[in-house]
Design a protein around this motif. Structure first.
Motif, mmCIF file in Angstrom:
data_model
loop_
_atom_site.group_PDB
_atom_site.id
_atom_site.type_symbol
_atom_site.label_atom_id
_atom_site.label_comp_id
_atom_site.label_asym_id
_atom_site.label_seq_id
_atom_site.Cartn_x
_atom_site.Cartn_y
_atom_site.Cartn_z
ATOM 1 N N TYR A 72 69.339 -3.609 73.370
ATOM 2 C CA TYR A 72 69.247 -4.610 74.438
ATOM 3 C C TYR A 72 67.905 -4.584 75.170
ATOM 4 C CZ TYR A 72 73.946 -5.874 73.445
ATOM 5 O OH TYR A 72 75.056 -6.347 72.785
ATOM 6 N N GLN A 132 66.027 -8.042 75.278
ATOM 7 C CA GLN A 132 66.590 -8.949 76.286
ATOM 8 C C GLN A 132 66.060 -8.583 77.668
ATOM 9 O OE1 GLN A 132 70.795 -9.807 76.499
ATOM 10 N NE2 GLN A 132 71.001 -9.812 74.270
ATOM 11 N N PHE A 133 66.030 -7.273 77.953
ATOM 12 C CA PHE A 133 65.514 -6.815 79.251
ATOM 13 C C PHE A 133 64.055 -7.225 79.428
ATOM 14 C CE2 PHE A 133 63.009 -3.568 81.428
ATOM 15 C CZ PHE A 133 63.523 -3.696 82.711
ATOM 16 N N ASN A 188 62.295 -9.556 77.958
ATOM 17 C CA ASN A 188 62.161 -11.012 78.092
ATOM 18 C C ASN A 188 62.652 -11.498 79.444
ATOM 19 O OD1 ASN A 188 61.083 -11.238 75.511
ATOM 20 N ND2 ASN A 188 63.076 -11.579 74.572
ATOM 21 N N ASN A 189 63.772 -10.957 79.905
ATOM 22 C CA ASN A 189 64.331 -11.359 81.195
ATOM 23 C C ASN A 189 63.392 -11.039 82.353
ATOM 24 O OD1 ASN A 189 66.610 -12.294 82.901
ATOM 25 N ND2 ASN A 189 66.615 -10.153 83.560
ATOM 26 N N LYS A 190 62.772 -9.887 82.297
ATOM 27 C CA LYS A 190 61.865 -9.461 83.378
ATOM 28 C C LYS A 190 60.456 -10.012 83.207
ATOM 29 C CE LYS A 190 64.796 -6.929 85.620
ATOM 30 N NZ LYS A 190 65.265 -7.295 86.940
ATOM 31 N N SER A 201 73.775 -3.513 79.055
ATOM 32 C CA SER A 201 73.175 -4.823 79.285
ATOM 33 C C SER A 201 73.258 -5.250 80.750
ATOM 34 C CB SER A 201 73.882 -5.857 78.406
ATOM 35 O OG SER A 201 73.468 -7.159 78.720
ATOM 36 N N LEU A 202 74.457 -5.200 81.303
ATOM 37 C CA LEU A 202 74.672 -5.710 82.662
ATOM 38 C C LEU A 202 74.444 -4.661 83.742
ATOM 39 C CD1 LEU A 202 77.921 -7.713 81.871
ATOM 40 C CD2 LEU A 202 75.589 -8.627 82.073
ATOM 41 N N TYR A 221 70.399 -2.547 82.533
ATOM 42 C CA TYR A 221 69.291 -3.506 82.467
ATOM 43 C C TYR A 221 69.448 -4.654 83.462
ATOM 44 C CZ TYR A 221 67.454 -1.262 78.257
ATOM 45 O OH TYR A 221 66.914 -0.378 77.361
ATOM 46 N N GLN A 222 70.611 -4.776 84.052
ATOM 47 C CA GLN A 222 70.912 -5.785 85.073
ATOM 48 C C GLN A 222 70.581 -7.206 84.610
ATOM 49 O OE1 GLN A 222 69.236 -4.439 88.795
ATOM 50 N NE2 GLN A 222 70.579 -2.664 88.822
ATOM 51 N N LEU A 223 70.958 -7.486 83.360
ATOM 52 C CA LEU A 223 70.799 -8.836 82.846
ATOM 53 C C LEU A 223 71.855 -9.722 83.505
ATOM 54 C CD1 LEU A 223 70.221 -7.900 79.110
ATOM 55 C CD2 LEU A 223 68.505 -8.510 80.816
ATOM 56 N N ARG A 224 71.581 -10.974 83.621
ATOM 57 C CA ARG A 224 72.477 -11.884 84.352
ATOM 58 C C ARG A 224 73.772 -12.179 83.615
ATOM 59 N NH1 ARG A 224 68.457 -15.718 87.671
ATOM 60 N NH2 ARG A 224 66.934 -14.082 87.988
#
Length: 173
Positions: free
Chosen positions: A53, A56-57, A59-61, A142-143, A146-149
């Motif tokens: 993951y 994803q982290f 890219n999100n940040k 993930s959540l 990495y605190q993804l939405r």
């Protein structure tokens, strides 16, 4: 051991952790859009999903640079199969990892240090959520870490090489 001696040991470790952190920042010229992702244990499942993951982290940040610090040689060997967005991966010994964590416990000096662990960090009890109402390790990483939405499940990564340790690592999914 008396409390003064214990405090001296903890402060000494924290001071070493501070030096390690400043070295990472200087060596990699880290700034506000950069992250250090710490894999402090050799728990294969956590490290596998932490790597799975990681893109994803990043890219999100919208991270410019991402550096991995780990005590697990398998993470160091495997990370580039999961992402091409990591600028460097450092293999620290357990004492250095403990010192860095000790410094962070003493003073949360940044929000750019991401600790991929369910319980290696004081006060963190994410492991208690595992399997409650079907919560998976992937979702916790993930959540929770990495605190993804939102949770977007990643496809497992395949490894076709001959290294048996890496084969075992990639077959954890």
């Amino acid at each position: 051991m008396d409390i003064t001696k214990q405090l001296d040991i903890q402060f000494s470790m924290a001071e070493k952790g501070r030096r390690l952190w400043l070295g990472l920042v200087e060596d990699n010229q880290l700034d506000l859009q950069d992250y250090v992702v710490l894999f402090p244990s050799d728990q294969p499942n956590i490290n596998y999903y932490g790597l799975l993951y990681l893109n994803q982290f990043i890219n999100n940040k919208r991270a410019n640079k991402t550096v991995i610090v780990t005590s697990d040689g398998t993470v160091q060997k495997a990370y580039d199969y999961f992402t091409d967005k990591v600028t460097h991966c450092y293999l620290f010994n357990n004492d250095d990892i403990d010192s860095l964590l000790n410094f962070y416990r003493l003073y949360m000096f940044t929000n750019k240090l991401i600790i991929v662990s369910l319980d290696n960090f004081s006060g963190r009890t994410l492991g208690n959520l595992l399997n409650i109402r079907g919560i998976t390790l992937e979702e916790i990483i993930s959540l929770g870490i990495y605190q993804l939405r939102e949770f977007k499940q990643e496809q497992p990564i395949s490894f076709l090489g001959s290294n048996q340790a890496l084969k075992d690592f990639f077959n954890l999914s």
